[in-house]
Scaffold this motif. Sequence first.
Motif, PDB file in Angstrom:
ATOM      1  N   UNK A  14     -20.172   5.392 -14.924  1.00 44.82           N
ATOM      2  CA  UNK A  14     -18.856   5.030 -14.404  1.00 44.82           C
ATOM      3  C   UNK A  14     -18.351   3.732 -15.016  1.00 44.82           C
ATOM      4  N   UNK A  15     -17.056   3.549 -14.904  1.00 42.84           N
ATOM      5  CA  UNK A  15     -16.417   2.278 -15.248  1.00 42.84           C
ATOM      6  C   UNK A  15     -15.538   1.874 -14.073  1.00 42.84           C
ATOM      7  N   UNK A  16     -15.177   0.613 -13.961  1.00 45.26           N
ATOM      8  CA  UNK A  16     -14.287   0.201 -12.869  1.00 45.26           C
ATOM      9  C   UNK A  16     -12.922   0.877 -12.984  1.00 45.26           C
ATOM     10  N   UNK A  17     -12.408   1.345 -11.872  1.00 40.86           N
ATOM     11  CA  UNK A  17     -11.064   1.931 -11.835  1.00 40.86           C
ATOM     12  C   UNK A  17     -10.078   0.785 -11.623  1.00 40.86           C
ATOM     13  N   UNK A  18      -9.787   0.099 -12.698  1.00 36.39           N
ATOM     14  CA  UNK A  18      -8.969  -1.109 -12.615  1.00 36.39           C
ATOM     15  C   UNK A  18      -7.559  -0.825 -12.077  1.00 36.39           C
ATOM     16  N   UNK A  19      -6.854   0.198 -12.549  1.00 33.88           N
ATOM     17  CA  UNK A  19      -5.485   0.421 -12.038  1.00 33.88           C
ATOM     18  C   UNK A  19      -5.435   0.589 -10.518  1.00 33.88           C
ATOM     19  N   UNK A  20      -6.338   1.391  -9.945  1.00 34.23           N
ATOM     20  CA  UNK A  20      -6.306   1.583  -8.496  1.00 34.23           C
ATOM     21  C   UNK A  20      -6.784   0.343  -7.758  1.00 34.23           C
ATOM     22  N   UNK A  21      -7.762  -0.349  -8.308  1.00 31.21           N
ATOM     23  CA  UNK A  21      -8.239  -1.576  -7.679  1.00 31.21           C
ATOM     24  C   UNK A  21      -7.133  -2.638  -7.660  1.00 31.21           C
ATOM     25  N   UNK A  22      -6.360  -2.712  -8.732  1.00 27.87           N
ATOM     26  CA  UNK A  22      -5.253  -3.669  -8.771  1.00 27.87           C
ATOM     27  C   UNK A  22      -4.248  -3.384  -7.652  1.00 27.87           C
ATOM     28  N   UNK A  23      -3.950  -2.107  -7.447  1.00 21.50           N
ATOM     29  CA  UNK A  23      -2.995  -1.759  -6.394  1.00 21.50           C
ATOM     30  C   UNK A  23      -3.569  -2.073  -5.006  1.00 21.50           C
ATOM     31  N   UNK A  24      -4.846  -1.766  -4.803  1.00 19.59           N
ATOM     32  CA  UNK A  24      -5.462  -1.989  -3.496  1.00 19.59           C
ATOM     33  C   UNK A  24      -5.526  -3.469  -3.136  1.00 19.59           C
ATOM     34  N   UNK A  25      -5.747  -4.305  -4.133  1.00 18.81           N
ATOM     35  CA  UNK A  25      -5.931  -5.730  -3.877  1.00 18.81           C
ATOM     36  C   UNK A  25      -4.703  -6.571  -4.226  1.00 18.81           C
ATOM     37  N   UNK A  26      -3.598  -5.913  -4.533  1.00 19.48           N
ATOM     38  CA  UNK A  26      -2.366  -6.643  -4.797  1.00 19.48           C
ATOM     39  C   UNK A  26      -2.408  -7.484  -6.059  1.00 19.48           C
ATOM     40  N   UNK A  27      -2.982  -6.937  -7.131  1.00 12.76           N
ATOM     41  CA  UNK A  27      -3.137  -7.686  -8.382  1.00 12.76           C
ATOM     42  C   UNK A  27      -2.347  -7.051  -9.520  1.00 12.76           C
ATOM     43  N   UNK A  28      -1.294  -6.337  -9.193  1.00 14.41           N
ATOM     44  CA  UNK A  28      -0.554  -5.612 -10.225  1.00 14.41           C
ATOM     45  C   UNK A  28       0.165  -6.542 -11.199  1.00 14.41           C
ATOM     46  N   UNK A  29       0.257  -7.821 -10.874  1.00 16.14           N
ATOM     47  CA  UNK A  29       0.888  -8.773 -11.788  1.00 16.14           C
ATOM     48  C   UNK A  29      -0.050  -9.213 -12.910  1.00 16.14           C
ATOM     49  N   UNK A  30      -1.322  -8.844 -12.835  1.00 16.11           N
ATOM     50  CA  UNK A  30      -2.305  -9.242 -13.840  1.00 16.11           C
ATOM     51  C   UNK A  30      -2.541  -8.111 -14.833  1.00 16.11           C
ATOM     52  N   UNK A  31      -2.900  -8.477 -16.072  1.00 17.42           N
ATOM     53  CA  UNK A  31      -3.313  -7.423 -16.998  1.00 17.42           C
ATOM     54  C   UNK A  31      -4.731  -6.991 -16.622  1.00 17.42           C
ATOM     55  N   UNK A  32      -5.238  -5.935 -17.256  1.00 23.35           N
ATOM     56  CA  UNK A  32      -6.506  -5.353 -16.830  1.00 23.35           C
ATOM     57  C   UNK A  32      -7.673  -6.319 -16.987  1.00 23.35           C
ATOM     58  N   UNK A  33      -7.691  -7.082 -18.076  1.00 21.91           N
ATOM     59  CA  UNK A  33      -8.795  -8.018 -18.304  1.00 21.91           C
ATOM     60  C   UNK A  33      -8.793  -9.122 -17.247  1.00 21.91           C
TER      61      UNK A  33
END
Length: 267
Positions: A14-33
């Motif tokens: 597995x790899x981290x599901x960054x897009x969904x994690x960003x939405x869940x934690x309110x981090x959509x303003x950050x790039x994936x890294x």
Amino acid sequence: MPREKGTLVFDIETIPDIPRAKRLYGLTNLDDAEAFEALKNIRRQESGGSDFFRHHLHRIVCISVVLRIGDTIRVWSLGEEDGDEADIIRRFFSAIDKYDLTLVSWNGSGFDLPVLHYRAMLHQISAPMYWEMGDHYKDFRYNNYINRFHLRHVDLMDVLSMYQARAAQPLDQIASFLGFPGKMGMDGSQVYDQFLSGQLPAIRHYCETDVLNTWLVYLRFQLLRGEMFRPDHEREIELVRELLTTSPKPHLQEFLSAWNAAQETHD
């Protein structure tokens, strides 16, 4: 019509599901890294030190299997290299619908299967035979995939440790301890970096060697249980060796070479 019986050893990467994690934690303003680093910090605070992502936030990029059925044994990774997560998961559960399989894993109860549950729900995948617990087939009431103490799914790490976390050991050490190759090429902590660098084939190869180690440990476990006698065990070992010897795949040839070298030094 009765389904053909077999054994399926499986392992997921597995790899981290960054897009969904960003939405869940309110981090959509950050790039994936940036989000990845922030999410690790958040996870350390949540867990008290570990940055290992929650199970539902692991995106499956590979499921590798050993299938022992009839007179044959195969090892491969489900789906195409460019296949999506839903297709890989669907193939895994469809095998359980098609065959009467004993599932075998190392820490499958603690990680692989819970991840598969959450991700299958995400993709609206049905898995009726996997979830059967006796409502339609009475024999599943007494032996199903869900009950921790049933043997339709054998989590070798869980069973061998007597279900005690303090006695649980890593697959790499147990495989090496028993004279098998152990980890080859990478370990789970390196999968995300390998994925980002476009090395999905290497991830699949690594996962396939992991399920081969698990299968070999399972054969020893069956000998331990008295479900297999020494001549049967030796025939199964030779079947694996024949599979590896005749395979044109370099990583399987490397596994065989590592196995031979391990046996030369194993007491």
